[in-house]
Design an enzyme around this catalytic site. Structure first.
Site, PDB file in Angstrom:
ATOM      1  N   SER A 143       0.844  -1.213   0.000  1.00  0.00           N
ATOM      2  CA  SER A 143       0.000   0.000   0.000  1.00  0.00           C
ATOM      3  C   SER A 143       0.872   1.252   0.000  1.00  0.00           C
ATOM      4  O   SER A 143       0.505   2.267  -0.600  1.00  0.00           O
ATOM      5  CB  SER A 143      -0.967   0.000   1.187  1.00  0.00           C
ATOM      6  OG  SER A 143      -0.280   0.142   2.399  1.00  0.00           O
ATOM      7  N   ARG A 195      22.956 -13.913   3.255  1.00  0.00           N
ATOM      8  CA  ARG A 195      22.216 -12.663   3.042  1.00  0.00           C
ATOM      9  C   ARG A 195      22.957 -11.776   2.044  1.00  0.00           C
ATOM     10  O   ARG A 195      22.361 -11.144   1.186  1.00  0.00           O
ATOM     11  CB  ARG A 195      22.059 -11.955   4.393  1.00  0.00           C
ATOM     12  CG  ARG A 195      21.323 -10.662   4.307  1.00  0.00           C
ATOM     13  CD  ARG A 195      20.990 -10.127   5.672  1.00  0.00           C
ATOM     14  NE  ARG A 195      20.001 -10.970   6.303  1.00  0.00           N
ATOM     15  CZ  ARG A 195      19.940 -11.208   7.606  1.00  0.00           C
ATOM     16  NH1 ARG A 195      20.811 -10.668   8.415  1.00  0.00           N
ATOM     17  NH2 ARG A 195      18.994 -11.978   8.102  1.00  0.00           N
ATOM     18  N   MET A 218      10.558  -7.199   4.406  1.00  0.00           N
ATOM     19  CA  MET A 218      10.653  -7.971   5.653  1.00  0.00           C
ATOM     20  C   MET A 218      12.013  -8.629   5.896  1.00  0.00           C
ATOM     21  O   MET A 218      12.155  -9.438   6.803  1.00  0.00           O
ATOM     22  CB  MET A 218       9.546  -9.039   5.698  1.00  0.00           C
ATOM     23  CG  MET A 218       8.140  -8.484   5.613  1.00  0.00           C
ATOM     24  SD  MET A 218       7.835  -7.155   6.803  1.00  0.00           S
ATOM     25  CE  MET A 218       7.702  -8.111   8.295  1.00  0.00           C
ATOM     26  N   ARG A 219      13.001  -8.290   5.085  1.00  0.00           N
ATOM     27  CA  ARG A 219      14.331  -8.870   5.289  1.00  0.00           C
ATOM     28  C   ARG A 219      15.316  -7.811   5.769  1.00  0.00           C
ATOM     29  O   ARG A 219      15.216  -6.649   5.376  1.00  0.00           O
ATOM     30  CB  ARG A 219      14.868  -9.437   3.972  1.00  0.00           C
ATOM     31  CG  ARG A 219      14.247 -10.731   3.565  1.00  0.00           C
ATOM     32  CD  ARG A 219      14.752 -11.119   2.196  1.00  0.00           C
ATOM     33  NE  ARG A 219      16.187 -11.379   2.176  1.00  0.00           N
ATOM     34  CZ  ARG A 219      16.758 -12.511   2.551  1.00  0.00           C
ATOM     35  NH1 ARG A 219      16.015 -13.500   2.976  1.00  0.00           N
ATOM     36  NH2 ARG A 219      18.056 -12.671   2.485  1.00  0.00           N
ATOM     37  N   HIS A 263       8.555   3.190   9.265  1.00  0.00           N
ATOM     38  CA  HIS A 263       8.244   2.314  10.394  1.00  0.00           C
ATOM     39  C   HIS A 263       6.946   2.800  11.054  1.00  0.00           C
ATOM     40  O   HIS A 263       6.799   3.994  11.309  1.00  0.00           O
ATOM     41  CB  HIS A 263       9.402   2.341  11.404  1.00  0.00           C
ATOM     42  CG  HIS A 263       9.173   1.415  12.548  1.00  0.00           C
ATOM     43  ND1 HIS A 263       9.330   0.044  12.430  1.00  0.00           N
ATOM     44  CD2 HIS A 263       8.743   1.644  13.811  1.00  0.00           C
ATOM     45  CE1 HIS A 263       9.025  -0.526  13.586  1.00  0.00           C
ATOM     46  NE2 HIS A 263       8.667   0.419  14.435  1.00  0.00           N
ATOM     47  N   ASP A 295      16.026  -0.513  12.520  1.00  0.00           N
ATOM     48  CA  ASP A 295      15.127   0.574  12.933  1.00  0.00           C
ATOM     49  C   ASP A 295      15.839   1.625  13.782  1.00  0.00           C
ATOM     50  O   ASP A 295      15.268   2.169  14.731  1.00  0.00           O
ATOM     51  CB  ASP A 295      13.924   0.012  13.725  1.00  0.00           C
ATOM     52  CG  ASP A 295      13.042  -0.882  12.865  1.00  0.00           C
ATOM     53  OD1 ASP A 295      13.034  -0.715  11.640  1.00  0.00           O
ATOM     54  OD2 ASP A 295      12.354  -1.756  13.435  1.00  0.00           O
TER      55      ASP A 295
HETATM   56  C1  GRF Z   1       3.903  -0.495   6.817  1.00  0.00           C
HETATM   57  O1  GRF Z   1       3.124  -0.342   7.968  1.00  0.00           O
HETATM   58  C2  GRF Z   1       5.307  -0.030   7.046  1.00  0.00           C
HETATM   59  O2  GRF Z   1       5.406   0.989   7.999  1.00  0.00           O
HETATM   60  C3  GRF Z   1       5.980  -1.272   7.559  1.00  0.00           C
HETATM   61  O3  GRF Z   1       5.391  -2.329   6.855  1.00  0.00           O
HETATM   62  C4  GRF Z   1       4.078  -1.965   6.452  1.00  0.00           C
HETATM   63  C5  GRF Z   1       3.993  -2.222   4.982  1.00  0.00           C
HETATM   64  O4  GRF Z   1       2.700  -2.069   4.477  1.00  0.00           O
HETATM   65  N1  GRF Z   1       7.409  -1.186   7.390  1.00  0.00           N
HETATM   66  P1  GRF Z   1       2.452  -2.065   2.911  1.00  0.00           P
HETATM   67  O5  GRF Z   1       3.054  -3.346   2.362  1.00  0.00           O
HETATM   68  O6  GRF Z   1       3.132  -0.848   2.336  1.00  0.00           O
HETATM   69  O7  GRF Z   1       0.972  -2.027   2.741  1.00  0.00           O
END
Ligand code: GRF
Length: 198
Positions: free
Chosen positions: A12, A64, A89-90, A108, A144
């Site tokens: 999104s 990695r 997610m990595r 974040h 982060d």
């Molecule tokens: C978001 O909430 C972002 O802050 C976090 O992962 C989520 C990703 O959402 N890092 P999308 O895939 O952009 O919908």
């Protein structure tokens, strides 16, 4: 300035970026969307917008760094000036981060340094904080934890549920991230990289 988005899921934020480019609110070129998940909706969104995509399967790499080197190979084609993480997610390898030193940004869904990690919204809600929010920061080797570029607060009221809070957070993300990306691209092109005001 050319940039790539790395995304693993729904995308999104990627969609908000694509929309902002169409409206000329981001003055930089999104050349490539990379995913580590073949079924990421983010890839479908990119393809609809006619943006090049590639999926790289982590299972095909021993380390990695090997995985990240494959991403960097794809970058050479364009070439890519900076990198935007949007629900990726990595963890990136130190090698990748060095190659794009202070040229990778992430969003974040909490006010860093609070609620780091993958469940920022849920953990802030469960903790009972009255204010949470969204942070955009430069990516460094510590998760982060890089320099903060922008933050926006989101209040949690007694009426909020995890779902309503999640929606509020995403709304802020979709407004904030394109603005920061545009600003970041401009400051990179002027070689004035670093935290600053929008
Ligand atoms: C978001 O909430 C972002 O802050 C976090 O992962 C989520 C990703 O959402 N890092 P999308 O895939 O952009 O919908």
């Amino acid at each position: 300035m050319n940039f790539a988005v790395l995304a693993s899921g729904n995308g999104s934020n990627l969609q908000a970026i694509i929309n902002a480019i169409k409206k000329k609110k981001i003055n930089a070129n999104l050349k490539l969307v990379v995913s580590d998940k073949a079924d990421a909706t983010a890839l479908v969104r990119a393809q609809k917008a006619k943006i090049a995509t590639c999926t790289i399967n982590p299972k095909n790499f021993d380390t990695r760094e090997d995985f990240d080197r494959k991403i960097l190979e794809h970058f050479k084609e364009f070439p890519i000036d900076f990198v935007v993480l949007a629900g990726y997610m990595r963890l990136l390898s130190p090698y990748f981060i060095q190659q794009y030193f202070h040229k990778i940004i992430n969003i974040h869904p909490a006010l860093l340094p609070s609620f780091k990690g993958t469940h920022g919204i849920r953990e802030a809600f469960a903790y009972g904080v009255k204010v949470t929010g969204v942070t955009v920061h430069v990516v460094t080797e510590d998760m982060d934890a890089g320099p903060i570029l922008a933050q926006e607060a989101v209040k949690i009221t007694t009426k909020d549920t995890l779902e309503s809070l999640t929606e509020k957070i995403h709304r802020v993300e979709h407004r904030l991230y394109p603005r920061v990306i545009d600003w970041f691209a401009k400051s990179l092109s002027r070689r004035q990289i670093g935290p600053g005001r929008l």
